[in-house]
Design an enzyme around this catalytic site. Structure first.
Site, PDB file in Angstrom:
ATOM      1  N   GLU A   1      -9.955   6.907   3.374  1.00  8.74           N
ATOM      2  CA  GLU A   1     -10.873   5.959   4.000  1.00  8.74           C
ATOM      3  C   GLU A   1     -10.060   4.735   4.380  1.00  8.74           C
ATOM      4  O   GLU A   1      -9.008   4.474   3.793  1.00  8.74           O
ATOM      5  CB  GLU A   1     -11.970   5.553   3.009  1.00  8.74           C
ATOM      6  CG  GLU A   1     -11.613   4.403   2.040  1.00  8.74           C
ATOM      7  CD  GLU A   1     -10.477   4.715   1.066  1.00  8.74           C
ATOM      8  OE1 GLU A   1     -10.209   5.916   0.829  1.00  8.74           O
ATOM      9  OE2 GLU A   1      -9.842   3.776   0.565  1.00  8.74           O
TER      10      GLU A   1
ATOM     11  N   LYS B   1       0.806  -1.226   0.000  1.00  8.78           N
ATOM     12  CA  LYS B   1       0.000   0.000   0.000  1.00  8.78           C
ATOM     13  C   LYS B   1       0.839   1.276   0.000  1.00  8.78           C
ATOM     14  O   LYS B   1       0.430   2.292  -0.530  1.00  8.78           O
ATOM     15  CB  LYS B   1      -0.958  -0.006   1.179  1.00  8.78           C
ATOM     16  CG  LYS B   1      -2.090  -1.022   0.994  1.00  8.78           C
ATOM     17  CD  LYS B   1      -3.254  -0.737   1.917  1.00  8.78           C
ATOM     18  CE  LYS B   1      -4.466  -1.562   1.551  1.00  8.78           C
ATOM     19  NZ  LYS B   1      -4.318  -2.985   1.948  1.00  8.78           N
TER      20      LYS B   1
ATOM     21  N   SER C   1       1.517  -9.922  -0.971  1.00  7.80           N
ATOM     22  CA  SER C   1       1.198  -8.493  -0.860  1.00  7.80           C
ATOM     23  C   SER C   1       1.571  -7.888   0.487  1.00  7.80           C
ATOM     24  O   SER C   1       1.825  -6.688   0.581  1.00  7.80           O
ATOM     25  CB  SER C   1      -0.292  -8.272  -1.137  1.00  7.80           C
ATOM     26  OG  SER C   1      -1.080  -9.106  -0.304  1.00  7.80           O
TER      27      SER C   1
HETATM   28  C1  LIG Z   1      -5.157  -3.980   1.515  1.00 12.87           C
HETATM   29  C2  LIG Z   1      -4.456  -5.242   1.242  1.00 12.87           C
HETATM   30  C3  LIG Z   1      -4.821  -6.073   0.167  1.00 12.87           C
HETATM   31  C4  LIG Z   1      -6.011  -5.808  -0.706  1.00 12.87           C
HETATM   32  O1  LIG Z   1      -5.947  -4.638  -1.456  1.00 12.87           O
HETATM   33  P1  LIG Z   1      -5.689  -4.608  -3.029  1.00 12.87           P
HETATM   34  O2  LIG Z   1      -5.972  -3.207  -3.399  1.00 12.87           O
HETATM   35  O3  LIG Z   1      -6.631  -5.573  -3.662  1.00 12.87           O
HETATM   36  O4  LIG Z   1      -4.280  -5.002  -3.254  1.00 12.87           O
HETATM   37  C5  LIG Z   1      -4.066  -7.195  -0.088  1.00 12.87           C
HETATM   38  N1  LIG Z   1      -3.009  -7.528   0.694  1.00 12.87           N
HETATM   39  C6  LIG Z   1      -2.642  -6.765   1.744  1.00 12.87           C
HETATM   40  C7  LIG Z   1      -1.482  -7.204   2.562  1.00 12.87           C
HETATM   41  C8  LIG Z   1      -3.343  -5.607   2.053  1.00 12.87           C
HETATM   42  O5  LIG Z   1      -2.968  -4.865   3.107  1.00 12.87           O
END
Ligand SMILES: *Cc1c(COP(=O)(O)O)cnc(C)c1O
Length: 397
Positions: free
Chosen positions: A112, A90, A378
């Site tokens: 948000e 993020k 992610s």
């Molecule tokens: C917020 C988040 C997501 C989901 O958000 P996307 O916009 O779909 O990437 C996925 N993995 C993690 C670790 C997150 O914090």
């Protein structure tokens, strides 16, 4: 040429666009006219890449996962977004948007947040840039995500609990849009995923595209070719997935697999499988697939993973799904939990629950032994440790 990227009107096929209240029209239009010129300028890129390197810790490694590869019979690489500062992808986006906000002369940042991850990433860059930060968060989420609330406060942000609707992400987003309507001149709204009115989905995808840019270089170095056979990522709103596939979206040699949250099962009534369950509609300024009732009321999604329970989906992904460019797999809570433990035991990496949904697709996919696969991790699992411990304890009773 046929492309899955955004068109000049802000659409991906029939999805996307900018359906905003009259009062925001000008504000959104100015952003549409400004964002590309700014984020493609040399001065922006210099500052952005320097922060990505020295502050975020990029490039994130592309790690060859030997034991995971053996288990699934392919060459499996993990793109390690979990190693970024603040623990997920993020921050790539919030750094980019705050640099844009400053160049547009804005002085006040709003955001948000659902689980609080985007709120923390936004509060972090506001501290870094010494800017006012107001984060809207559903009251229910404020209560269940206390650690992130405390982090945001420590970083100097004001957290506003939202008491409308179900008091979760959708309501927080509505409140942020309302704030933006009241302060269009001085306020920049940092959206956390590839959602919202054009240009947000494209802008966020571009800011996250550093992921696929790095994958290209790293694969060249490790495999002698700059593309994988298969890419896998989880989708909440779709930003880490959009960044992972950005440079390959029109390259049909590359198979795209997206994991959405099946919750307790796609047909259980408690799910966040928006692409499979959603119908066409408008949410937060974009036309996309939306989980909604017969009469068009937005339905509350459910997933064990707080980052995946958004009732919409990025318009880019809706288009990839209906055009069958990407395969969409739903991964249930239990499958994701199993996958998180498997990665932990095979590779010594505790993934975020969201990322565990990407890993949960692996038993459902056929691979060739020489197939080069890149899966984006992610985020890291620190924030999910309580959930993991509870699962571990029930399993070992
Ligand atoms: C917020 C988040 C997501 C989901 O958000 P996307 O916009 O779909 O990437 C996925 N993995 C993690 C670790 C997150 O914090």
């Amino acid at each position: 040429m046929k492309t899955y990227q955004v068109d000049e009107n802000g659409f991906y096929g029939e999805f996307g666009g900018a359906y905003v209240p009259e009062i925001l029209h000008r504000c959104v239009e100015v952003l549409q006219k400004t964002y590309l010129e700014v984020i493609e300028s040399e001065s922006f890129k210099a500052e952005y890449y320097q922060l990505l390197r020295d502050y975020v810790g990029r490039p994130s490694p592309l790690y060859y996962a030997k034991r995971l590869s053996e288990k699934y019979g392919c060459k499996m690489y993990l793109k390690r977004e979990d190693l970024n500062h603040t623990g997920a992808h993020k921050i790539n986006n919030t750094i980019g948007q705050i640099l844009l906000a400053r160049r547009m002369g804005k002085t006040r940042i709003i955001a948000e947040t659902g689980a609080g991850q985007h709120g923390v990433a936004t509060a972090t860059v506001c501290a870094l840039m010494n800017m006012d930060c107001i984060v809207y968060m559903g009251k229910t989420d404020v209560e269940r995500q206390q650690v992130n609330v405390q982090k945001m406060k420590m970083l100097g942000a004001t957290v506003v609990p939202v008491t409308s609707g179900n008091m979760t992400l959708k309501d927080a987003t509505n409140e942020a849009i309302r704030d933006w309507c009241c302060h269009p001149a001085d306020t920049f709204y940092i959206i956390g995923s590839t959602v919202g009115p054009h240009p947000y989905p494209d802008m966020v995808a571009r800011l996250q595209s550093v992921i696929s840019e790095e994958i290209r270089e790293q694969l060249m170095e490790k495999e002698g070719r700059d593309y994988p056979d298969t890419l896998i990522a989880c989708v909440g709103g779709g930003s880490n997935a959009a960044g992972t596939i950005y440079h390959y979206i029109d390259d049909e040699r590359v198979r795209l697999i997206l994991a959405e949250a099946g919750g307790k099962g796609v047909d259980s009534g408690e799910s966040a499988a928006t692409i499979q369950l959603g119908r066409k509609g408008i949410i937060h300024g974009a036309r996309t697939l939306v989980m909604q009732s017969e009469d068009g009321q937005i339905e509350e999604p459910y997933s064990i993973s707080a980052g995946l329970d958004y009732p919409g989906i990025g318009p880019v992904h809706a288009n990839l799904a209906v055009k069958k460019r990407a395969a969409i797999l739903a991964v249930d809570d239990d499958e994701a939990l199993e996958a998180a433990f498997e990665l932990t035991r095979l590779e010594g990496i505790i993934p975020a629950l969201e990322s565990a949904h990407a890993l949960g697709t692996l038993p459902k996919i056929q691979f060739r032994p020489d197939e080069v696969v890149v899966l984006t991790v992610s985020g890291r699992g620190d924030k999910d440790i309580e959930t993991y411990i509870a699962y571990f304890n029930t399993k070992n009773k």
